[in-house]
Design a protein around this motif. Structure first.
Motif, mmCIF file in Angstrom:
data_model
loop_
_atom_site.group_PDB
_atom_site.id
_atom_site.type_symbol
_atom_site.label_atom_id
_atom_site.label_comp_id
_atom_site.label_asym_id
_atom_site.label_seq_id
_atom_site.Cartn_x
_atom_site.Cartn_y
_atom_site.Cartn_z
ATOM 1 N N THR A 101 0.836 -1.179 -0.038
ATOM 2 C CA THR A 101 -0.047 -0.034 0.208
ATOM 3 C C THR A 101 0.981 1.108 0.031
ATOM 4 O O THR A 101 0.526 2.056 -0.771
ATOM 5 C CB THR A 101 -0.926 -0.003 1.327
ATOM 6 O OG1 THR A 101 -1.729 -1.160 1.270
ATOM 7 C CG2 THR A 101 -1.854 1.304 1.176
ATOM 8 N N TYR A 104 2.139 3.745 -2.897
ATOM 9 C CA TYR A 104 1.742 5.041 -3.496
ATOM 10 C C TYR A 104 2.811 6.086 -3.434
ATOM 11 O O TYR A 104 2.637 7.136 -4.273
ATOM 12 C CB TYR A 104 0.375 5.485 -3.144
ATOM 13 C CG TYR A 104 0.561 5.742 -1.509
ATOM 14 C CD1 TYR A 104 1.246 7.019 -0.938
ATOM 15 C CD2 TYR A 104 -0.271 4.944 -0.459
ATOM 16 C CE1 TYR A 104 1.357 7.139 0.285
ATOM 17 C CE2 TYR A 104 -0.228 5.427 0.632
ATOM 18 C CZ TYR A 104 0.489 6.406 1.263
ATOM 19 O OH TYR A 104 0.574 6.662 2.510
ATOM 20 N N THR A 108 2.768 7.945 -7.240
ATOM 21 C CA THR A 108 2.343 9.040 -7.146
ATOM 22 C C THR A 108 3.134 10.255 -8.088
ATOM 23 O O THR A 108 2.570 10.426 -9.076
ATOM 24 C CB THR A 108 2.234 9.956 -5.737
ATOM 25 O OG1 THR A 108 1.265 8.986 -5.033
ATOM 26 C CG2 THR A 108 1.700 11.336 -5.907
ATOM 27 N N ALA A 156 -3.046 0.623 -4.087
ATOM 28 C CA ALA A 156 -1.978 1.507 -3.917
ATOM 29 C C ALA A 156 -2.030 2.659 -5.211
ATOM 30 O O ALA A 156 -1.839 3.771 -4.962
ATOM 31 C CB ALA A 156 -0.722 1.016 -4.034
ATOM 32 N N TYR A 159 -5.039 4.845 -4.624
ATOM 33 C CA TYR A 159 -4.538 5.958 -3.609
ATOM 34 C C TYR A 159 -3.697 6.994 -4.451
ATOM 35 O O TYR A 159 -3.710 8.209 -4.092
ATOM 36 C CB TYR A 159 -3.732 5.490 -2.448
ATOM 37 C CG TYR A 159 -4.698 4.463 -1.512
ATOM 38 C CD1 TYR A 159 -5.791 5.283 -1.019
ATOM 39 C CD2 TYR A 159 -4.485 3.190 -1.196
ATOM 40 C CE1 TYR A 159 -6.636 4.472 0.078
ATOM 41 C CE2 TYR A 159 -5.208 2.675 -0.358
ATOM 42 C CZ TYR A 159 -6.235 3.243 0.416
ATOM 43 O OH TYR A 159 -7.284 2.537 1.212
ATOM 44 N N ALA A 160 -2.578 6.702 -5.083
ATOM 45 C CA ALA A 160 -1.747 7.506 -5.746
ATOM 46 C C ALA A 160 -2.594 8.489 -6.745
ATOM 47 O O ALA A 160 -2.469 9.696 -6.668
ATOM 48 C CB ALA A 160 -0.685 6.952 -6.634
ATOM 49 N N ALA A 239 2.588 12.717 -0.476
ATOM 50 C CA ALA A 239 2.639 11.210 -0.453
ATOM 51 C C ALA A 239 3.815 10.817 0.328
ATOM 52 O O ALA A 239 3.518 9.670 1.159
ATOM 53 C CB ALA A 239 2.880 10.532 -1.959
#
Length: 301
Positions: A101, A104, A108, A156, A159-160, A239
């Motif tokens: 996770t 990211y 990102t 992940a 989330y990015a 991030a």
């Protein structure tokens, strides 16, 4: 131009968010003994959505149509990420889930460069490498890749995308309303995944207290603070700061007596904190850099 003081306040807000998230790990472990992961998500984010709708009704109504659509899109991405991460956790270890996770932090800047053509300074890439190494030391125990790992990697990436989207579209004026719209959509997504088998509620005062805390403090308040903070920070900087989550998780595990301090914890945590310090230092230098002379810009055209 972003004020250095505002940037520091935004960083502090994100640190507080990661502390709240880190405090939930041992609580989630207990609650999912009673509830299925999707039922837990539906109840947690349902509470958060109600709280935000009540508190931020006026800011929501003040949003422009485009901002509402942005909030819906970001909420959909975050809700899917939560479900992917939770389902993936059922097929992999908690430590591997935490590490994957956390990737990211790499995805990102990569996705930002691909999608938005962002230019990432070398100092930031060094901070990304330090944070990733710290996550690996904290979480990774063995190599290999499973079905659960694949789902977690997909979460992940989601989330990015959420971090990139917030960095791109969040503004201080719209932060409260945008956060509320996101949370309502997150609750709808989680409820949709939990509904087919019926949604079970927590039993007992302790379980309810944990879920309410995770819904209101680590849910509603955290998404509002993240949305506001990212209106003042770049996506990659945010991030890197958010990789403090497993550091706080380890801290709370030690404080609660569930784990003991290890060299691995200290070394991994130091690498993550070092990455955050490096990116924060770079952010301060950027904020102090003099603005380009308009006359020079004119002559260059």
């Amino acid at each position: 131009m972003r004020s250095p003081r505002t940037g520091q306040l935004a960083t502090c807000a994100l640190v507080a968010v990661t502390a709240a998230w880190g405090s939930t790990f041992f609580l989630i472990r207990d609650v999912v003994q009673q509830l299925s992961p999707t039922d837990f998500l539906a109840v947690r984010f349902g509470i958060a959505a109600v709280a935000m709708a009540v508190l931020f009704w006026r800011p929501m109504r003040a949003l422009q149509r485009r901002e509402v659509l942005v909030g819906c899109g970001l909420g959909l991405i975050y809700g899917i990420a939560q479900v992917l991460q939770t389902v993936g956790l059922a097929h992999t270890s908690a430590s591997r889930s935490g590490f994957i996770t956390g990737t990211y932090v790499v995805l990102t800047p990569l996705l930002g460069a691909l999608i938005l053509r962002d230019r990432i300074p070398r100092t930031t890439w060094l901070a990304v490498a330090l944070a990733t190494a710290g996550l690996a030391v904290l979480s990774l125990r063995h190599l290999g890749f499973s079905y659960g790992d694949l789902l977690t990697l997909a979460s992940a990436a989601a989330y990015a995308l959420h971090i990139i989207g917030l960095g791109r579209y969040s503004t201080p004026r719209a932060a409260a309303g945008l956060a509320a719209v996101q949370m309502i959509v997150i609750a709808v997504v989680c409820t949709a995944f939990a509904s087919p088998g019926g949604i079970e509620l927590p039993s007992g005062g302790g379980a309810w207290a944990s879920v309410v805390y995770m819904g209101v403090i680590a849910g509603a308040l955290a998404i509002w603070a993240q949305t506001w903070a990212q209106s003042h920070l770049t996506a990659t900087r945010a991030a890197i700061v958010m990789t403090l989550e497993p550091v706080f998780a380890a801290f709370f595990a030690v404080v609660s007596g569930q784990e003991s301090i290890t060299t691995r914890m200290l070394f991994g945590g130091a690498l993550v904190v070092g990455a955050m310090y490096l990116v924060e230092l770079a952010g301060r230098r950027e904020a102090r850099a003099p603005a380009p002379d308009p006359e020079l810009l004119h002559h260059r055209v």
